[in-house]
Design a protein around this motif. Structure first.
Motif, PDB file in Angstrom:
ATOM      1  N   PRO A 174       6.106 -48.767 -57.671  1.00 32.85           N
ATOM      2  CA  PRO A 174       5.810 -50.205 -57.669  1.00 32.85           C
ATOM      3  C   PRO A 174       4.326 -50.494 -57.481  1.00 32.85           C
ATOM      4  CG  PRO A 174       7.789 -49.774 -56.404  1.00 32.85           C
ATOM      5  CD  PRO A 174       7.225 -48.430 -56.770  1.00 32.85           C
ATOM      6  N   PHE A 175       3.851 -51.509 -58.185  1.00 31.07           N
ATOM      7  CA  PHE A 175       2.415 -51.804 -58.219  1.00 31.07           C
ATOM      8  C   PHE A 175       1.868 -52.305 -56.879  1.00 31.07           C
ATOM      9  CE2 PHE A 175       3.894 -53.042 -62.685  1.00 31.07           C
ATOM     10  CZ  PHE A 175       3.755 -51.739 -63.151  1.00 31.07           C
ATOM     11  N   TYR A 176       2.740 -52.779 -56.003  1.00 36.99           N
ATOM     12  CA  TYR A 176       2.264 -53.295 -54.709  1.00 36.99           C
ATOM     13  C   TYR A 176       2.056 -52.176 -53.686  1.00 36.99           C
ATOM     14  CZ  TYR A 176       7.307 -52.985 -53.783  1.00 36.99           C
ATOM     15  OH  TYR A 176       8.602 -52.548 -53.663  1.00 36.99           O
ATOM     16  N   MET A 177       2.415 -50.942 -54.003  1.00 36.01           N
ATOM     17  CA  MET A 177       2.235 -49.808 -53.077  1.00 36.01           C
ATOM     18  C   MET A 177       0.850 -49.228 -53.313  1.00 36.01           C
ATOM     19  SD  MET A 177       6.074 -48.183 -53.135  1.00 36.01           S
ATOM     20  CE  MET A 177       5.997 -47.637 -51.443  1.00 36.01           C
ATOM     21  N   MET A 178      -0.120 -49.682 -52.521  1.00 34.57           N
ATOM     22  CA  MET A 178      -1.529 -49.461 -52.814  1.00 34.57           C
ATOM     23  C   MET A 178      -2.098 -48.162 -52.248  1.00 34.57           C
ATOM     24  SD  MET A 178      -1.813 -52.062 -54.653  1.00 34.57           S
ATOM     25  CE  MET A 178      -3.532 -51.885 -55.072  1.00 34.57           C
ATOM     26  N   ASP A 179      -1.352 -47.436 -51.409  1.00 34.87           N
ATOM     27  CA  ASP A 179      -1.871 -46.202 -50.819  1.00 34.87           C
ATOM     28  C   ASP A 179      -1.553 -45.001 -51.712  1.00 34.87           C
ATOM     29  OD1 ASP A 179      -2.870 -47.560 -48.628  1.00 34.87           O
ATOM     30  OD2 ASP A 179      -1.007 -47.359 -47.487  1.00 34.87           O
ATOM     31  N   GLU A 180      -1.901 -43.817 -51.199  1.00 31.42           N
ATOM     32  CA  GLU A 180      -1.520 -42.568 -51.862  1.00 31.42           C
ATOM     33  C   GLU A 180      -0.295 -42.018 -51.149  1.00 31.42           C
ATOM     34  OE1 GLU A 180      -3.503 -38.250 -52.950  1.00 31.42           O
ATOM     35  OE2 GLU A 180      -4.802 -39.986 -52.650  1.00 31.42           O
ATOM     36  N   TYR A 181       0.694 -41.556 -51.926  1.00 32.45           N
ATOM     37  CA  TYR A 181       1.974 -41.132 -51.361  1.00 32.45           C
ATOM     38  C   TYR A 181       2.329 -39.727 -51.847  1.00 32.45           C
ATOM     39  CZ  TYR A 181       2.292 -46.196 -50.707  1.00 32.45           C
ATOM     40  OH  TYR A 181       2.032 -47.507 -50.375  1.00 32.45           O
ATOM     41  N   ILE A 182       3.222 -39.091 -51.111  1.00 32.14           N
ATOM     42  CA  ILE A 182       3.762 -37.789 -51.481  1.00 32.14           C
ATOM     43  C   ILE A 182       5.257 -37.952 -51.772  1.00 32.14           C
ATOM     44  CG2 ILE A 182       4.170 -35.399 -50.755  1.00 32.14           C
ATOM     45  CD1 ILE A 182       1.242 -36.022 -51.187  1.00 32.14           C
ATOM     46  N   ILE A 183       5.721 -37.374 -52.873  1.00 31.72           N
ATOM     47  CA  ILE A 183       7.145 -37.459 -53.200  1.00 31.72           C
ATOM     48  C   ILE A 183       7.939 -36.564 -52.256  1.00 31.72           C
ATOM     49  CG2 ILE A 183       8.893 -36.985 -54.962  1.00 31.72           C
ATOM     50  CD1 ILE A 183       6.865 -37.715 -57.070  1.00 31.72           C
ATOM     51  N   ASP A 184       8.842 -37.180 -51.532  1.00 34.02           N
ATOM     52  CA  ASP A 184       9.673 -36.461 -50.570  1.00 34.02           C
ATOM     53  C   ASP A 184      10.994 -36.027 -51.205  1.00 34.02           C
ATOM     54  OD1 ASP A 184      10.143 -35.475 -47.903  1.00 34.02           O
ATOM     55  OD2 ASP A 184      11.564 -37.134 -47.631  1.00 34.02           O
ATOM     56  N   ASP A 185      11.471 -36.849 -52.157  1.00 33.46           N
ATOM     57  CA  ASP A 185      12.738 -36.530 -52.822  1.00 33.46           C
ATOM     58  C   ASP A 185      12.813 -37.335 -54.117  1.00 33.46           C
ATOM     59  OD1 ASP A 185      15.245 -35.404 -53.209  1.00 33.46           O
ATOM     60  OD2 ASP A 185      16.273 -37.097 -52.257  1.00 33.46           O
ATOM     61  N   ILE A 186      13.377 -36.738 -55.172  1.00 28.42           N
ATOM     62  CA  ILE A 186      13.536 -37.455 -56.438  1.00 28.42           C
ATOM     63  C   ILE A 186      14.907 -37.145 -57.013  1.00 28.42           C
ATOM     64  CG2 ILE A 186      12.447 -35.611 -57.829  1.00 28.42           C
ATOM     65  CD1 ILE A 186      11.238 -38.022 -59.509  1.00 28.42           C
ATOM     66  N   ALA A 187      15.542 -38.154 -57.604  1.00 26.43           N
ATOM     67  CA  ALA A 187      16.914 -38.016 -58.106  1.00 26.43           C
ATOM     68  C   ALA A 187      16.978 -37.061 -59.296  1.00 26.43           C
ATOM     69  CB  ALA A 187      17.453 -39.383 -58.508  1.00 26.43           C
ATOM     70  N   LEU A 188      18.125 -36.423 -59.461  1.00 23.10           N
ATOM     71  CA  LEU A 188      18.367 -35.552 -60.595  1.00 23.10           C
ATOM     72  C   LEU A 188      18.670 -36.386 -61.838  1.00 23.10           C
ATOM     73  CD1 LEU A 188      20.693 -32.932 -58.829  1.00 23.10           C
ATOM     74  CD2 LEU A 188      18.242 -32.700 -59.306  1.00 23.10           C
ATOM     75  N   GLU A 189      18.628 -35.762 -62.990  1.00 20.06           N
ATOM     76  CA  GLU A 189      18.930 -36.482 -64.242  1.00 20.06           C
ATOM     77  C   GLU A 189      20.390 -36.920 -64.230  1.00 20.06           C
ATOM     78  OE1 GLU A 189      18.800 -35.805 -69.098  1.00 20.06           O
ATOM     79  OE2 GLU A 189      17.713 -34.442 -67.757  1.00 20.06           O
ATOM     80  N   ASP A 190      20.588 -38.249 -64.271  1.00 17.49           N
ATOM     81  CA  ASP A 190      21.942 -38.797 -64.200  1.00 17.49           C
ATOM     82  C   ASP A 190      21.874 -40.290 -64.487  1.00 17.49           C
ATOM     83  OD1 ASP A 190      24.648 -38.959 -63.879  1.00 17.49           O
ATOM     84  OD2 ASP A 190      24.696 -38.143 -61.847  1.00 17.49           O
ATOM     85  N   ASP A 191      23.043 -40.948 -64.455  1.00 15.64           N
ATOM     86  CA  ASP A 191      23.115 -42.390 -64.688  1.00 15.64           C
ATOM     87  C   ASP A 191      23.037 -43.135 -63.360  1.00 15.64           C
ATOM     88  OD1 ASP A 191      23.408 -41.832 -67.337  1.00 15.64           O
ATOM     89  OD2 ASP A 191      25.587 -42.044 -67.347  1.00 15.64           O
ATOM     90  N   TYR A 192      22.139 -44.138 -63.300  1.00 15.77           N
ATOM     91  CA  TYR A 192      21.959 -44.906 -62.067  1.00 15.77           C
ATOM     92  C   TYR A 192      21.788 -46.388 -62.410  1.00 15.77           C
ATOM     93  CZ  TYR A 192      20.641 -40.260 -60.321  1.00 15.77           C
ATOM     94  OH  TYR A 192      20.616 -38.922 -60.014  1.00 15.77           O
ATOM     95  N   THR A 193      22.127 -47.247 -61.430  1.00 17.55           N
ATOM     96  CA  THR A 193      21.821 -48.674 -61.564  1.00 17.55           C
ATOM     97  C   THR A 193      20.368 -48.896 -61.169  1.00 17.55           C
ATOM     98  OG1 THR A 193      22.486 -49.182 -59.298  1.00 17.55           O
ATOM     99  CG2 THR A 193      24.201 -49.294 -61.002  1.00 17.55           C
ATOM    100  N   VAL A 194      19.825 -50.088 -61.499  1.00 18.15           N
ATOM    101  CA  VAL A 194      18.407 -50.356 -61.225  1.00 18.15           C
ATOM    102  C   VAL A 194      18.105 -50.450 -59.736  1.00 18.15           C
ATOM    103  CG1 VAL A 194      17.990 -51.497 -63.436  1.00 18.15           C
ATOM    104  CG2 VAL A 194      18.764 -52.857 -61.483  1.00 18.15           C
TER     105      VAL A 194
END
Length: 581
Positions: free
Chosen positions: A154-174
């Motif tokens: 999201p564009f409002y997250m102005m700092d630098e972040y580290i990815i802690d977890d990311i979803a696997l390839e699958d179907d998801y709602t928004v």
């Protein structure tokens, strides 16, 4: 957290004054609590503990003492997969869903989700655990029509972040959390596919903004050749009612070399907007062979809708356009018409009792128009891709006068001016772009020396035409009469275009350059041996008929070559051409 509240102390049309407690901010959304309804409004001015709000609904039945609840959020739009092919009002309510739920007469105080919260999208991750990301960084994508809809931080997250977890390839709602990221202090944030962004704040989550340079092919000859638009540039189309602004916009949105088209129908007559809504879903997209609506978004606020919502529709369209530009796509935003938007500003300014400027428009009219057009441009994104947003606005000046404030303020900030002529429209000349008044600051794909030569013919022909109205054809020299005929010929066979013909309605840049070079070199710059004016008139009449048939021939076919041979054969007749020696 408890939301701040207030109480109405004055009502003036769609503007209310509210006494509040606590802290609120400019452009914050407030809701008027009226029985079981919540009427949406926006803070437009704050003086001490008094806030001025514009209400996006009819204020009939509202009274002093009614309660207001502030949302702690600025006026925003929802960004995420599912925006394409939608028809929204100025507040991003989906109009087809509203109509299906409530019928033709929409109730007040109703808000629906801008995109489906139940539809599932197949998410394919790009980013990996432990990677560093910032606002606008791409986490993965879902397929939205023919495009890869990038899922971003999201564009409002102005700092630098580290990815802690990311979803696997699958179907998801928004709304499903697809990524968890941590800031430097170890605080965790959940990121979904959809998020909100304030409409009045431009999206700047890119690496660099570049100057527009590459011409944008609209496939409309008079624009691409004489008054080009740059990809990522700005242009305006002022003209009186009935001069063909809407038709010109529809042809541009259909044939321009653009990925996404966003139309902001801002305050136009309901009948005209309904025509757009009916036609667009049926128009065939020459790029995909499917319907054009698949890559179009319409923001619709007619003149019969509340004025305040009309003002917000322009910003809603610009924000959605910037969002798709962030994906490295080329976006075209067509605002129709910015005059209605300016009138909404004038009405709100009057109710705020601000000192009026020229013709009662607010003194800040020019800066607001400039801020809108400045949201265009080419941007280089963090992943190295490049996206563009081209903005074209129509202006509907009263009486067709280009001297009125909205047109003049627009001309100061746009890069091209396509002025429509009432006389040309009445003469059934399409497009009715006036070749003598229009201009462009951008570079054409056609060699400039050829364009300058043709423009000189047009200006000379116009001068001779004006003179002939006084002295008649008899008092005109053969040389001047030839210039006049060349000017009329150029207008008839090249500047005018048949918007209903499958071939002539859209001319590729390659074809334009070939035909225009032939036209200038073989006809406009040629000296003809004319015995009398009747012979000259007959020559150019014959040329015009063959040339128009040439326009209807498909590019590089046998028919195309045969038509060119007919023109060359007519030009080779010794009785017409002077010796080159």
């Amino acid at each position: 957290m408890t939301k701040h509240k207030g109480e109405i102390i004055a009502i003036n049309g769609n503007m209310i004054q509210v006494r509040f407690k606590g802290d609120i901010i400019q452009n914050e959304v407030g809701y008027v609590i009226k029985e079981n309804q919540r009427l949406k409004s926006e803070v437009i001015k704050i003086e001490g503990d008094i806030a001025f709000l514009q209400v996006f609904e009819i204020t009939k039945g509202m009274k002093v003492g009614d309660k207001i609840e502030f949302s702690d959020k600025m006026l925003s739009v929802q960004l995420g997969p599912g925006l394409l092919s939608q028809i929204y009002d100025g507040l991003q309510n989906p109009l087809p869903e509203l109509a299906a739920k409530f019928g033709f007469f929409l109730p007040i105080g109703v808000e629906l989700n801008a995109i489906s919260l139940t539809k599932k999208w197949k998410f394919k991750p790009y980013a990996k655990k432990g990677e560093s990301v910032i606002a606008g960084s791409v986490l993965g994508h879902v397929h939205e029509g023919i495009f890869k809809h990038k899922i971003m931080v999201p564009f409002y997250m102005m700092d630098e972040y580290i990815i802690d977890d990311i979803a696997l390839e699958d179907d998801y709602t928004v709304e499903h959390t697809i990524t968890k990221i941590k800031d430097r202090e170890g605080k965790t944030f959940n990121v979904a596919m959809a998020f909100d962004w304030p409409v009045k704040i431009p999206i700047t989550a890119y690496k660099e903004k570049l100057a527009p340079a590459e011409p944008l092919s609209t496939r409309i000859r008079v624009i691409d050749t004489f008054f080009p638009v740059a990809k990522g540039g700005t242009y305006c189309i002022p003209g009186p009612f009935g001069a063909g602004k809407t038709v010109l916009q529809q042809l541009t949105s259909r044939y321009a070399e653009i990925d996404i088209v966003i139309i902001a129908a801002c305050g136009e007559r309901a009948g005209e907007v309904v025509e757009t809504l009916r036609e667009f879903p049926k128009l065939k997209d020459p790029r995909t062979g499917k319907v054009l609506m698949d890559r179009t978004i319409i923001i619709c606020n007619t003149s019969s809708m509340p004025v305040a919502a009309r003002e917000s529709s322009v910003y809603t369209a610009a924000t959605i356009a910037e969002y798709y530009r962030q994906m490295g796509l080329n976006v075209l935003l067509l605002a129709d018409s910015t005059s209605r938007w300016a009138q909404a500003m004038r009405e709100i300014s009057g109710r705020l009792e601000e000192i009026p400027g020229e013709e009662a428009y607010p003194a800040y009219l020019e800066s607001r128009i400039a801020q809108f057009y400045e949201r265009s441009g080419i941007v280089k994104l963090h992943d190295g891709s490049v996206g563009s947003l081209t903005i074209g606005g129509t202006v509907s000046p009263a009486g067709g006068s280009f001297e009125e404030p909205v047109t003049q303020a627009t001309l100061k900030v746009t890069g091209a001016f396509h002025g429509l002529s009432r006389d040309r429209a009445d003469a059934r000349k399409f497009p009715s772009v006036d070749p003598l008044e229009s201009w462009s600051k951008y570079r054409s794909a056609i060699p400039q020396e050829l364009v300058d030569s043709a423009k000189q013919i047009l200006f000379k022909g116009d001068q001779v035409g004006q003179m002939m109205k006084v002295v008649g054809e008899e008092g005109t020299s053969a040389e001047d009469f030839e210039s006049y005929l060349k000017s009329e010929f150029l207008d008839a066979v090249y500047i005018q275009q048949n918007g209903f013909d499958p071939v002539d309605s859209a001319t590729s840049t390659e074809r334009q350059e070939y035909i225009f070079t032939f036209l200038v070199k073989a006809i406009l710059e040629r000296e003809f041996l004319i015995k009398d004016k009747q012979q000259a008139r007959q020559l150019f009449y014959n040329l015009r008929q063959i040339f128009i048939d040439w326009n209807y021939a498909t590019w590089n076919t046998q028919q195309f070559k045969q038509q060119q041979e007919k023109i060359e054969s007519l030009l080779k007749e010794e009785s017409y051409a002077k010796s080159m020696h």
